[in-house]
Enzyme design. Structure first.
Site, PDB file in Angstrom:
ATOM      1  N   VAL A   9      -3.060 -22.749   5.681  1.00  0.00           N
ATOM      2  CA  VAL A   9      -3.694 -23.556   6.731  1.00  0.00           C
ATOM      3  C   VAL A   9      -2.723 -23.762   7.879  1.00  0.00           C
ATOM      4  CG1 VAL A   9      -4.777 -25.756   7.314  1.00  0.00           C
ATOM      5  CG2 VAL A   9      -5.169 -24.742   5.065  1.00  0.00           C
ATOM      6  N   GLY A  34       1.326 -15.743  12.662  1.00  0.00           N
ATOM      7  CA  GLY A  34       2.488 -14.967  13.081  1.00  0.00           C
ATOM      8  C   GLY A  34       3.550 -14.925  12.005  1.00  0.00           C
ATOM      9  N   ILE A  39       2.526 -25.117  10.791  1.00  0.00           N
ATOM     10  CA  ILE A  39       2.272 -26.558  10.822  1.00  0.00           C
ATOM     11  C   ILE A  39       2.194 -27.071   9.384  1.00  0.00           C
ATOM     12  CG2 ILE A  39       0.694 -28.364  11.588  1.00  0.00           C
ATOM     13  CD1 ILE A  39      -0.400 -26.411  13.658  1.00  0.00           C
ATOM     14  N   ASP A  84     -12.816 -18.085   9.342  1.00  0.00           N
ATOM     15  CA  ASP A  84     -11.410 -18.404   9.103  1.00  0.00           C
ATOM     16  C   ASP A  84     -11.197 -19.916   9.183  1.00  0.00           C
ATOM     17  OD1 ASP A  84      -8.422 -17.441   9.073  1.00  0.00           O
ATOM     18  OD2 ASP A  84      -8.553 -18.821  10.760  1.00  0.00           O
ATOM     19  N   ARG A 127       0.824  -1.216   0.000  1.00  0.00           N
ATOM     20  CA  ARG A 127       0.000   0.000   0.000  1.00  0.00           C
ATOM     21  C   ARG A 127       0.857   1.265   0.000  1.00  0.00           C
ATOM     22  NH1 ARG A 127      -3.457  -2.682   3.991  1.00  0.00           N
ATOM     23  NH2 ARG A 127      -5.411  -3.326   3.003  1.00  0.00           N
ATOM     24  N   LYS A 159     -10.101 -22.766   6.032  1.00  0.00           N
ATOM     25  CA  LYS A 159      -9.020 -23.749   6.172  1.00  0.00           C
ATOM     26  C   LYS A 159      -9.549 -25.176   6.070  1.00  0.00           C
ATOM     27  CE  LYS A 159      -6.505 -20.493   9.105  1.00  0.00           C
ATOM     28  NZ  LYS A 159      -6.140 -20.142  10.495  1.00  0.00           N
ATOM     29  N   GLU A 167      -8.285  -9.433  15.642  1.00  0.00           N
ATOM     30  CA  GLU A 167      -8.419  -8.214  14.862  1.00  0.00           C
ATOM     31  C   GLU A 167      -9.390  -7.256  15.532  1.00  0.00           C
ATOM     32  OE1 GLU A 167      -6.659  -7.604  12.225  1.00  0.00           O
ATOM     33  OE2 GLU A 167      -5.783  -9.587  11.904  1.00  0.00           O
TER      34      GLU A 167
END
Length: 429
Positions: free
Chosen positions: A133, A303, A137, A202, A45, A206, A191
Site C-alpha cells: 500500500v 518505484g 509511505i 489497484d 523469469r 489497497k 502500464e
C-alpha cells in the site's frame, strides 16, 4: 550474528532495488535489525538477463515454489505480483512451512486475505506487506501500529500515482484523458495495459487492505469501484472554478449503525484540504479518529526506491522478532459486505452535455425536482457548436436519488452523451 537469510522471487525493478538497498545500506540495516540481512536464494523469469547486480553468490531456483521450499532460508520475499499462479503458490507454500513472508502484492492480500490469515495463524508464520500500500509511505504501520489505540472513523486517500499524475496533468495543461495517458505510458508512469490503474482496481486492492486493518476485512466483490476514464479537462476546469480538485479516492468509513462504507471513485475535494495538494505521481493516506484526529501522510507510492524501502523495513521488523497479526488483531473476524451506498447522503457534481438553447434549464430542473434533488450552483461552458457543458452542484441528497435523476436526465432529448456524476467529499480536511 547469524544473518537473516532471504529467498526472493521476482527480479524486476523492486526486487533489484531490495538487493541494492540491502547491500548499499548493509551497516545501517544490520545495526537497526540486530543482525545482517542477506538475499541467499532468488528466482525470476530469466536467469541470464543482466540486471545490474551481482547474483553470483546467490542460489538460483527455477520457480518460486522451489524458493519457498529451500531449507536454508529464513524468510520468503514475494515480488512477482498477481493474485494467482506462482505468487499465490509461493506465499501459501512458505506460510504452510512456517516461514515468514514479506510481499508487495496488494491483489494477493486483498483477494486471498482470509486464506493467508488462516495459514499465518495455524503455522505461526508472520505475513508482512507494508510495500503493498502506497510504496514508501508507512501506511500499514500508521494504521496497524501507530493508531492501534484509536477506533478510527475513516481511512483511505489517493492510492494510485498513475491516476493522480493523469488528473494533475489534465488540470494543469488542459489536455484530455487519452492524450495524458499516452504520455504517462511513454514516461513509465502507466502500464501498456493501464486498466488496473485507471479503472480503479489497484486503488481498490489497497483500500481493502487498509479497511481490513482499520475495521475488519471486507468482501472485495462488494466494493464499488469506478475509475477516471470519464473525467474530462472541462470537469477539472469546472472543479477549479468551484474551489475543488478532482482526485481518485479510495475511502472506507465505519459506524455502529451502517457497517463499513467503502468505495473507489473520482471525487471533488476542497482545494484547501491537505490531500488536494498531493499532485503528480505522489500518493496520500488520510485517517480520522476521535483521539488521533485528522492525519494525512504523503510520498511516492511506487518505484524502486520507495517500494524496496518498505520491503526492507518489514525484513528489519522480522529480524527484530516482530510477530504482528495480519489484520492487527489475534482473532480476525470474517469478511463483511460493504454497506449499500444508496441511502448515504452527499453533495454531488453533475456535468451534462446539452443543447445550447432556451428552455433547457427548465427541462433539467424539472427532472431534478421530481427526484427531490436540489441544485445549489450552476455553471456553463461552451462545448461544440450549438452545445454547452453544464456543471450542476447539488445540495445533500441520497445517492439513490441522484442515480434515479441521472437515468431520467439521460433520457431527455436535450442531453447528449452520458452525464458524469462525481461525489463532493467535503469531509476531508
Amino acid at each position: 550474528m547469524k544473518p537473516l537469510r532471504i529467498g526472493l522471487a521476482g527480479l524486476g525493478t523492486v526486487g533489484v532495488g531490495v538487493i541494492r538497498l540491502l547491500r548499499e545500506n548493509a551497516e545501517t540495516i544490520t545495526a537497526r535489525a540486530g543482525r545482517p540481512i542477506e538475499v541467499v536464494a532468488v528466482t525470476a523469469r530469466s536467469k541470464s538477463k543482466d540486471r545490474g547486480v551481482d547474483l553470483s553468490a546467490t542460489r538460483w531456483h527455477d520457480d518460486a515454489v522451489s524458493v519457498a521450499q529451500d531449507p536454508e532460508i529464513d524468510v520468503v520475499v514475494e515480488l512477482i505480483g498477481g493474485s494467482e499462479g506462482p505468487a499465490r503458490d509461493m506465499v501459501e507454500t512458505a506460510l504452510t512451512r512456517g516461514l515468514p513472508v514479506v510481499t508487495a502484492n496488494k491483489a494477493l492480500v486483498a483477494l486471498h486475505g482470509s486464506t493467508l490469515t488462516r495459514l499465518s495463524a495455524e503455522n505461526n508464520a508472520p505475513l508482512l506487506f507494508e510495500a503493498a500500500v502506497a510504496g514508501g509511505i508507512p501506511a500499514i504501520k500508521l494504521v496497524r501500529e501507530g493508531l492501534a489505540a484509536d477506533r478510527l472513523h475513516s481511512v483511505g486517500g489517493i492510492l494510485n500515482g498513475t491516476c493522480n499524475y493523469i488528473l494533475t496533468e489534465m488540470r494543469t495543461t488542459g489536455r484530455d484523458f487519452g492524450d495524458v495517458l499516452t504520455e504517462a505510458q511513454a514516461k513509465g508512469y502507466a502500464e501498456a495495459e493501464p486498466s488496473t490503474d485507471v479503472d480503479g482496481w489497484d486503488t481498490a486492492h489497497k483500500l481493502a487492505i487498509l479497511a481490513g486493518i482499520a475495521f475488519q476485512p471486507i468482501a472485495f466483490d462488494t466494493l464499488p469501484v469506478h475509475g477516471i476514464r470519464d473525467v474530462t479537462a472541462a470537469d477539472l476546469t469546472f472543479a477549479n472554478e468551484l474551489g475543488y480538485r478532482i482526485k481518485l479516492l479510495g475511502m472506507a468509513r465505519a459506524s455502529k449503525d451502517s457497517g463499513i462504507e467503502a468505495w473507489v471513485r473520482p471525487c471533488l475535494v476542497p482545494a484547501k484540504a491537505a490531500i488536494a495538494a498531493v499532485e503528480g505521481v505522489f500518493n496520500a493516506v488520510t485517517t480520522q479518529g476521535p483521539f488521533s484526529g485528522p492525519i494525512t501522510i504523503s510520498g511516492r507510492g511506487a518505484g524502486e526506491g520507495p517500494t524496496a524501502s518498505a520491503v526492507v523495513a518489514d525484513l528489519i521488523d522480522l529480524a527484530r522478532g516482530a510477530d504482528l497479526p495480519v489484520w492487527g488483531v489475534r482473532n480476525t473476524p470474517a469478511p463483511v459486505a460493504c454497506t449499500s451506498l444508496g441511502e448515504l447522503k452527499s453533495a454531488f457534481y453533475i456535468r451534462l452535455d446539452v443543447e445550447d438553447r432556451s428552455g433547457v434549464m427548465a427541462d433539467l430542473t424539472s427532472v431534478l425536482r421530481d427526484h427531490d434533488v436540489s441544485v445549489h450552483f450552476v455553471s456553463q461552458h461552451d462545448a461544440a457548436a450549438g452545445r454547452a457543458y453544464l456543471a450542476l452542484v447539488t445540495h445533500q441528497a441520497p445517492e439513490k436519488a441522484i442515480s434515479a435523476a441521472i437515468t431520467a436526465l439521460s433520457a431527455l432529448p436535450v442531453v447528449k452523451g452520458a452525464p458524469l456524476v462525481l461525489k463532493i467529499e467535503d469531509s476531508l480536511q
